[in-house]
Design an enzyme around this catalytic site. Structure first.
Site, PDB file in Angstrom:
ATOM      1  N   ARG A 123       0.820  -1.230   0.000  1.00 37.87           N
ATOM      2  CA  ARG A 123       0.000   0.000   0.000  1.00 37.87           C
ATOM      3  C   ARG A 123       0.849   1.273   0.000  1.00 37.87           C
ATOM      4  O   ARG A 123       0.393   2.336   0.420  1.00 37.87           O
ATOM      5  CB  ARG A 123      -0.965   0.031   1.186  1.00 37.87           C
ATOM      6  CG  ARG A 123      -1.967  -1.093   1.154  1.00 37.87           C
ATOM      7  CD  ARG A 123      -3.232  -0.746   1.894  1.00 37.87           C
ATOM      8  NE  ARG A 123      -4.204  -1.796   1.727  1.00 37.87           N
ATOM      9  CZ  ARG A 123      -4.317  -2.848   2.531  1.00 37.87           C
ATOM     10  NH1 ARG A 123      -3.524  -2.955   3.576  1.00 37.87           N
ATOM     11  NH2 ARG A 123      -5.222  -3.769   2.303  1.00 37.87           N
ATOM     12  N   LYS A 145       4.255  11.712 -10.997  1.00 38.37           N
ATOM     13  CA  LYS A 145       3.389  10.933 -11.896  1.00 38.37           C
ATOM     14  C   LYS A 145       4.053   9.581 -12.130  1.00 38.37           C
ATOM     15  O   LYS A 145       5.178   9.520 -12.628  1.00 38.37           O
ATOM     16  CB  LYS A 145       3.208  11.649 -13.234  1.00 38.37           C
ATOM     17  CG  LYS A 145       2.157  12.746 -13.189  1.00 38.37           C
ATOM     18  CD  LYS A 145       1.851  13.235 -14.595  1.00 38.37           C
ATOM     19  CE  LYS A 145       0.835  14.362 -14.563  1.00 38.37           C
ATOM     20  NZ  LYS A 145       0.627  14.959 -15.893  1.00 38.37           N
ATOM     21  N   GLU A 187      12.070  18.523 -24.106  1.00 39.21           N
ATOM     22  CA  GLU A 187      11.350  18.871 -22.874  1.00 39.21           C
ATOM     23  C   GLU A 187      11.973  20.106 -22.218  1.00 39.21           C
ATOM     24  O   GLU A 187      11.293  20.876 -21.551  1.00 39.21           O
ATOM     25  CB  GLU A 187      11.355  17.693 -21.890  1.00 39.21           C
ATOM     26  CG  GLU A 187      10.657  16.432 -22.397  1.00 39.21           C
ATOM     27  CD  GLU A 187       9.121  16.443 -22.219  1.00 39.21           C
ATOM     28  OE1 GLU A 187       8.564  17.463 -21.796  1.00 39.21           O
ATOM     29  OE2 GLU A 187       8.502  15.402 -22.521  1.00 39.21           O
ATOM     30  N   LYS A 229       9.487  23.101 -13.071  1.00 41.59           N
ATOM     31  CA  LYS A 229       8.549  22.006 -12.822  1.00 41.59           C
ATOM     32  C   LYS A 229       8.173  21.963 -11.346  1.00 41.59           C
ATOM     33  O   LYS A 229       6.997  21.765 -11.001  1.00 41.59           O
ATOM     34  CB  LYS A 229       9.134  20.670 -13.276  1.00 41.59           C
ATOM     35  CG  LYS A 229       8.174  19.531 -12.996  1.00 41.59           C
ATOM     36  CD  LYS A 229       8.135  18.474 -14.031  1.00 41.59           C
ATOM     37  CE  LYS A 229       6.948  17.540 -13.765  1.00 41.59           C
ATOM     38  NZ  LYS A 229       6.962  16.358 -14.584  1.00 41.59           N
ATOM     39  N   GLU A 239      -2.782  18.234 -11.216  1.00 43.42           N
ATOM     40  CA  GLU A 239      -3.173  18.747 -12.530  1.00 43.42           C
ATOM     41  C   GLU A 239      -4.650  19.144 -12.604  1.00 43.42           C
ATOM     42  O   GLU A 239      -5.387  18.725 -13.490  1.00 43.42           O
ATOM     43  CB  GLU A 239      -2.838  17.706 -13.613  1.00 43.42           C
ATOM     44  CG  GLU A 239      -2.728  18.354 -14.994  1.00 43.42           C
ATOM     45  CD  GLU A 239      -2.130  17.421 -16.043  1.00 43.42           C
ATOM     46  OE1 GLU A 239      -1.095  16.795 -15.773  1.00 43.42           O
ATOM     47  OE2 GLU A 239      -2.695  17.335 -17.132  1.00 43.42           O
ATOM     48  N   ARG A 243      -0.753  22.765 -13.950  1.00 38.48           N
ATOM     49  CA  ARG A 243       0.154  21.681 -14.347  1.00 38.48           C
ATOM     50  C   ARG A 243      -0.067  21.244 -15.800  1.00 38.48           C
ATOM     51  O   ARG A 243       0.829  20.726 -16.445  1.00 38.48           O
ATOM     52  CB  ARG A 243       0.019  20.485 -13.392  1.00 38.48           C
ATOM     53  CG  ARG A 243       1.048  19.407 -13.664  1.00 38.48           C
ATOM     54  CD  ARG A 243       1.203  18.406 -12.545  1.00 38.48           C
ATOM     55  NE  ARG A 243       2.205  17.424 -12.902  1.00 38.48           N
ATOM     56  CZ  ARG A 243       2.736  16.537 -12.075  1.00 38.48           C
ATOM     57  NH1 ARG A 243       2.364  16.517 -10.811  1.00 38.48           N
ATOM     58  NH2 ARG A 243       3.648  15.681 -12.482  1.00 38.48           N
ATOM     59  N   ASN A 247       2.037  20.120 -20.527  1.00 37.76           N
ATOM     60  CA  ASN A 247       1.675  19.314 -21.698  1.00 37.76           C
ATOM     61  C   ASN A 247       1.771  20.098 -23.006  1.00 37.76           C
ATOM     62  O   ASN A 247       1.226  19.661 -24.019  1.00 37.76           O
ATOM     63  CB  ASN A 247       0.255  18.761 -21.529  1.00 37.76           C
ATOM     64  CG  ASN A 247       0.178  17.780 -20.378  1.00 37.76           C
ATOM     65  OD1 ASN A 247       1.117  17.032 -20.134  1.00 37.76           O
ATOM     66  ND2 ASN A 247      -0.924  17.806 -19.639  1.00 37.76           N
ATOM     67  N   HIS A 250       2.019  18.298 -26.306  1.00 33.94           N
ATOM     68  CA  HIS A 250       1.754  16.880 -26.064  1.00 33.94           C
ATOM     69  C   HIS A 250       0.504  16.342 -26.764  1.00 33.94           C
ATOM     70  O   HIS A 250       0.418  15.147 -27.003  1.00 33.94           O
ATOM     71  CB  HIS A 250       1.683  16.596 -24.557  1.00 33.94           C
ATOM     72  CG  HIS A 250       3.041  16.503 -23.915  1.00 33.94           C
ATOM     73  ND1 HIS A 250       3.920  17.573 -23.875  1.00 33.94           N
ATOM     74  CD2 HIS A 250       3.687  15.478 -23.304  1.00 33.94           C
ATOM     75  CE1 HIS A 250       5.035  17.203 -23.262  1.00 33.94           C
ATOM     76  NE2 HIS A 250       4.918  15.944 -22.904  1.00 33.94           N
ATOM     77  N   HIS A 254       1.126  13.031 -28.736  1.00 28.51           N
ATOM     78  CA  HIS A 254       0.498  11.743 -28.475  1.00 28.51           C
ATOM     79  C   HIS A 254      -0.155  11.176 -29.733  1.00 28.51           C
ATOM     80  O   HIS A 254      -0.112   9.959 -29.973  1.00 28.51           O
ATOM     81  CB  HIS A 254      -0.501  11.863 -27.321  1.00 28.51           C
ATOM     82  CG  HIS A 254       0.180  12.089 -26.000  1.00 28.51           C
ATOM     83  ND1 HIS A 254      -0.438  12.648 -24.914  1.00 28.51           N
ATOM     84  CD2 HIS A 254       1.456  11.850 -25.611  1.00 28.51           C
ATOM     85  CE1 HIS A 254       0.424  12.727 -23.911  1.00 28.51           C
ATOM     86  NE2 HIS A 254       1.580  12.259 -24.309  1.00 28.51           N
ATOM     87  N   HIS A 268       9.551  10.069 -27.737  1.00 24.88           N
ATOM     88  CA  HIS A 268       8.601  10.980 -27.097  1.00 24.88           C
ATOM     89  C   HIS A 268       9.068  12.449 -27.174  1.00 24.88           C
ATOM     90  O   HIS A 268       8.309  13.338 -27.569  1.00 24.88           O
ATOM     91  CB  HIS A 268       8.381  10.565 -25.637  1.00 24.88           C
ATOM     92  CG  HIS A 268       7.492  11.504 -24.884  1.00 24.88           C
ATOM     93  ND1 HIS A 268       6.135  11.572 -25.120  1.00 24.88           N
ATOM     94  CD2 HIS A 268       7.756  12.439 -23.944  1.00 24.88           C
ATOM     95  CE1 HIS A 268       5.601  12.511 -24.341  1.00 24.88           C
ATOM     96  NE2 HIS A 268       6.566  13.048 -23.615  1.00 24.88           N
TER      97      HIS A 268
HETATM   98  N1  GLY Z   1       5.133  15.338 -17.659  1.00 21.94           N
HETATM   99  C1  GLY Z   1       4.047  16.159 -17.320  1.00 21.94           C
HETATM  100  C2  GLY Z   1       3.775  16.252 -15.869  1.00 21.94           C
HETATM  101  O1  GLY Z   1       4.546  15.756 -15.085  1.00 21.94           O
HETATM  102  O2  GLY Z   1       2.782  16.800 -15.471  1.00 21.94           O
END
Ligand code: GLY
Length: 372
Positions: A123, A145, A187, A229, A239, A243, A247, A250, A254, A268
């Site tokens: 957990r 993430k 990035e 970041k 997000e 946040r 993207n 993106h 994608h 990517h």
């Molecule tokens: N890679 C995008 C984020 O971490 O929100």
């Protein structure tokens, strides 16, 4: 250059990102204060293990930290249910307990998978990110993430699980193939484009020397990216708003990744770079930014030798309509509306849910025509 520290401020889940040279050698000393007992379980992949596991082992052992390691198969396909099962079962075999620490040594695949394995193991156990690619150092290792891909798409199963520490060792970038380094640089550029015009101007000036290997410049670029970041994540961890700016590029990326079968036709970071150029193109067509801004963005990407236009992708691509349908499958779709990050200028981005379909079609048609 000295080791720099960027704090990710998230209350009880706050942590530091350390950025500098020679961090693997100090890994034991840096992790020891966080450990309930002096042992860690390291998840990595075979290619990275061959390059860096010995140095990490020495760094941990010299700092009095015992370790066990498991190397998964390299590549994006590891980041799925089978890879997750392998990782979790190994962590249980290694008798990792609730108060122990998992270490993820690798690029985005291992960071995302290792973090998710840690989040579900007993957990939730804590973990340390040791990112080995530029993309992982400036993006995926920071912000919590974690997750895996399924047959429905990328990153659709996962959890927000913040690491306890991130060690971004600039020396590890020396072993990256040039293509991977430049993909990660996509990035880095993204941060300048989305929120810091001065940083973008700095990259225009210093990008080529940084790509050639200048360590001080690399460290500054990683530090500034992580600072940006960290600030965004601290303000909007899950997000709900700001946040989403991370993207930028993106939604296009994608769709292009799906169109190229998630293969090495398009990495990517390359998709992000092309996606950023397209997002500025759409912004200019909508009259949001000056007409010459997309050219400035593309000029820098070109000068760096990065993927910039659809013609930089080998092989066939679907027509504009089909690409738009692929975008509609993106997980950023809300209430059936496509979501784009657009820009009023370099360094000034915002979320836009109502890009006219006609503009999107024209931009994509023109970009596709440029390949002929
Ligand atoms: N890679 C995008 C984020 O971490 O929100």
């Amino acid at each position: 250059m000295t080791v720099e520290r960027v704090h990710v401020s998230l209350g009880a889940r706050s942590y530091d990102v350390l950025i500098g040279q020679g961090l693997l050698a100090q890994a034991g000393a840096l992790m020891a204060p966080l450990l309930a007992r002096s042992r860690v379980a390291v998840l990595t992949e075979a290619r990275v293990a061959a390059l860096h596991l010995e140095a990490l082992t020495a760094g941990l052992t010299n700092g009095g930290v015992a370790m066990q390691a498991h190397a998964l198969a390299p590549g994006e396909s590891t980041k799925g249910w089978d890879g997750l099962r392998e990782a979790v079962e190994w962590l249980l075999d290694a008798q990792v307990e609730r108060r122990d620490m998992v270490v993820a040594l690798g690029g985005g695949v291992i960071g995302d998978l290792g973090g998710f394995a840690a989040s579900v193991l007993r957990r939730g156990v804590r973990f340390v990110q040791v990112p080995t690619s530029l993309l992982a150092q400036v993006d995926s290792s920071v912000g919590g993430k974690t997750g895996i891909n399924t047959r429905h798409g990328k990153n659709l199963v996962g959890a927000f699980h913040q690491p306890s520490l991130v060690l971004a060792d600039i020396d590890l970038l020396d072993t990256l193939p040039a293509r991977d380094f430049l993909a990660g640089y996509g990035e880095v550029v993204k941060y300048g484009l989305l929120g810091d015009a001065a940083f973008f101007a700095w990259l225009e000036q210093n990008g080529p020397a940084l790509a050639r290997g200048d360590k001080d410049l690399r460290q500054y670029a990683v530090r500034r990216s992580v600072e940006m970041k960290a600030g965004i994540v601290a303000r909007d961890e899950t997000e709900q708003g700001e946040r989403a700016l991370l993207n930028l590029g993106h939604t296009f990326c994608h769709a292009l990744e799906a169109a190229t079968g998630y293969s090495d036709r398009l990495l990517h970071g390359e998709g992000v770079s092309i996606g950023c150029a397209l997002a500025f193109e759409v912004s200019a067509r909508m009259g949001l930014c000056a007409q010459e801004t997309p050219s400035r963005v593309r000029a820098h990407l070109r000068a760096m030798g990065m993927a910039t236009d659809l013609r930089d992708i080998s092989g066939d691509l679907p027509q504009a309509e089909a690409l738009i349908r692929l975008m509609a499958q993106d997980k950023k779709v809300q209430d059936g509306r496509l979501r784009f990050i657009l820009a009023r200028d370099i360094g000034s981005s915002f979320v836009c849910d109502d890009v006219p379909g006609e503009i999107l079609r024209v931009v994509l048609q023109q970009a596709l025509a440029g390949r002929e």
